[in-house]
Design a protein around this motif. Structure first.
Motif, PDB file in Angstrom:
ATOM      1  N   ALA A 145      -1.245  -9.667   1.732  1.00  0.00           N
ATOM      2  CA  ALA A 145      -1.157  -8.202   1.792  1.00  0.00           C
ATOM      3  C   ALA A 145      -1.371  -7.595   0.413  1.00  0.00           C
ATOM      4  CB  ALA A 145       0.186  -7.775   2.367  1.00  0.00           C
ATOM      5  N   GLU A 146      -0.872  -8.247  -0.626  1.00  0.00           N
ATOM      6  CA  GLU A 146      -1.071  -7.734  -1.997  1.00  0.00           C
ATOM      7  C   GLU A 146      -2.558  -7.725  -2.341  1.00  0.00           C
ATOM      8  OE1 GLU A 146       1.094  -6.231  -3.734  1.00  0.00           O
ATOM      9  OE2 GLU A 146       3.059  -7.016  -3.196  1.00  0.00           O
ATOM     10  N   PHE A 147      -3.263  -8.814  -2.001  1.00  0.00           N
ATOM     11  CA  PHE A 147      -4.703  -8.888  -2.249  1.00  0.00           C
ATOM     12  C   PHE A 147      -5.436  -7.817  -1.440  1.00  0.00           C
ATOM     13  CE2 PHE A 147      -8.976 -10.394  -1.204  1.00  0.00           C
ATOM     14  CZ  PHE A 147      -9.481 -10.681  -2.458  1.00  0.00           C
ATOM     15  N   ALA A 148      -5.077  -7.692  -0.161  1.00  0.00           N
ATOM     16  CA  ALA A 148      -5.723  -6.708   0.713  1.00  0.00           C
ATOM     17  C   ALA A 148      -5.461  -5.290   0.228  1.00  0.00           C
ATOM     18  CB  ALA A 148      -5.237  -6.891   2.152  1.00  0.00           C
ATOM     19  N   LEU A 149      -4.241  -5.015  -0.238  1.00  0.00           N
ATOM     20  CA  LEU A 149      -3.913  -3.675  -0.729  1.00  0.00           C
ATOM     21  C   LEU A 149      -4.698  -3.357  -2.004  1.00  0.00           C
ATOM     22  CD1 LEU A 149      -2.334  -1.055  -0.529  1.00  0.00           C
ATOM     23  CD2 LEU A 149      -0.420  -2.207  -1.678  1.00  0.00           C
ATOM     24  N   ALA A 150      -4.813  -4.338  -2.904  1.00  0.00           N
ATOM     25  CA  ALA A 150      -5.603  -4.123  -4.125  1.00  0.00           C
ATOM     26  C   ALA A 150      -7.057  -3.823  -3.761  1.00  0.00           C
ATOM     27  CB  ALA A 150      -5.508  -5.341  -5.040  1.00  0.00           C
ATOM     28  N   THR A 151      -7.590  -4.554  -2.784  1.00  0.00           N
ATOM     29  CA  THR A 151      -8.959  -4.310  -2.318  1.00  0.00           C
ATOM     30  C   THR A 151      -9.067  -2.924  -1.701  1.00  0.00           C
ATOM     31  OG1 THR A 151      -9.311  -6.672  -1.923  1.00  0.00           O
ATOM     32  CG2 THR A 151     -10.796  -5.154  -0.794  1.00  0.00           C
ATOM     33  N   ALA A 152      -8.100  -2.562  -0.853  1.00  0.00           N
ATOM     34  CA  ALA A 152      -8.120  -1.259  -0.184  1.00  0.00           C
ATOM     35  C   ALA A 152      -8.075  -0.120  -1.193  1.00  0.00           C
ATOM     36  CB  ALA A 152      -6.949  -1.152   0.791  1.00  0.00           C
ATOM     37  N   ARG A 153      -7.263  -0.253  -2.206  1.00  0.00           N
ATOM     38  CA  ARG A 153      -7.156   0.812  -3.217  1.00  0.00           C
ATOM     39  C   ARG A 153      -8.441   0.916  -4.047  1.00  0.00           C
ATOM     40  NH1 ARG A 153      -2.238   3.228  -3.664  1.00  0.00           N
ATOM     41  NH2 ARG A 153      -0.458   2.160  -2.764  1.00  0.00           N
ATOM     42  N   ARG A 154      -9.127  -0.212  -4.192  1.00  0.00           N
ATOM     43  CA  ARG A 154     -10.386  -0.206  -4.944  1.00  0.00           C
ATOM     44  C   ARG A 154     -11.515   0.416  -4.120  1.00  0.00           C
ATOM     45  NH1 ARG A 154     -10.132  -5.064  -6.218  1.00  0.00           N
ATOM     46  NH2 ARG A 154     -11.508  -5.980  -4.677  1.00  0.00           N
TER      47      ARG A 154
END
Length: 195
Positions: A145-154
């Motif tokens: 989820a941390e990786f996905a959230l970083a991707t989503a914010r980018r």
């Protein structure tokens, strides 16, 4: 900027989904999900279809020609169908050259690593959707989820989204939310208990 290889995270995300799909009971297939337009069956169809789409991209084909839903899957076939799709997807992305090669995905032409990172984001988000629908039968891996959230914010830095974006406007993050709760809120999802 260092490029993070999304393949280990994608592999882990597919394992997590496969384990979750095994818990789906027949009576849950018509149940609601945080995606108002999807019931559990349609969400599973979309998860398989999306996996097939990123597989074709990884194989060098036109993923946009692949329908992002799986048709004709029997209610008792989801485990096998998803497992077959994810096995093929992992094989399609084994070649290191796929990470830098330009590929076409629904949001444009990007390097392979960016495309696969986007599909990690989508898969992990839909994993939360499915877990929410099933009453959270398994603990989900927070690092995904941390990786996905970083991707989503980018890729979706603006909390307001237009009609062409497949995710809704960001909503308020529930107090004390874990990484999945923050991801869900950034992508416009509300837990079913709050819907």
């Amino acid at each position: 900027m260092d490029i993070i290889d999304p393949r280990p995270r994608y592999a882990r995300a597919t394992e997590q989904v496969a384990a979750l799909i095994k818990t789906v009971r027949p009576e849950q297939l018509s149940g609601p999900t945080p995606c108002a337009e999807f019931d559990v069956r349609t969400l599973l169809s979309h998860m398989v279809g999306g996996t097939r789409r990123i597989t074709v991209v990884g194989e060098g084909g036109d993923g946009l020609a692949v329908r992002p839903f799986a048709d004709g899957v029997g209610d008792d076939e989801w485990v096998a169908v998803y497992d077959e799709a994810r096995t093929r997807a992992l094989k399609a992305w084994e070649n290191d050259e796929r990470m830098t090669a330009p590929v076409r995905v629904p949001w444009g032409e990007v390097p392979g690593h960016a495309a696969l990172s986007g599909y990690v984001m989508e898969l992990v988000t839909h994993t939360w959707d499915l877990a929410e629908s099933l009453g959270h039968p398994h603990e989900l891996a927070p690092e995904l989820a941390e990786f996905a959230l970083a991707t989503a914010r980018r890729v979706l830095p603006d909390p307001q989204r237009d009609a062409d974006t497949p995710f809704g406007d960001a909503v308020e993050t529930p107090e004390g939310a874990d990484a999945y709760g923050r991801l869900a809120a950034w992508l416009g999802r509300t837990p079913l208990s709050r819907a």
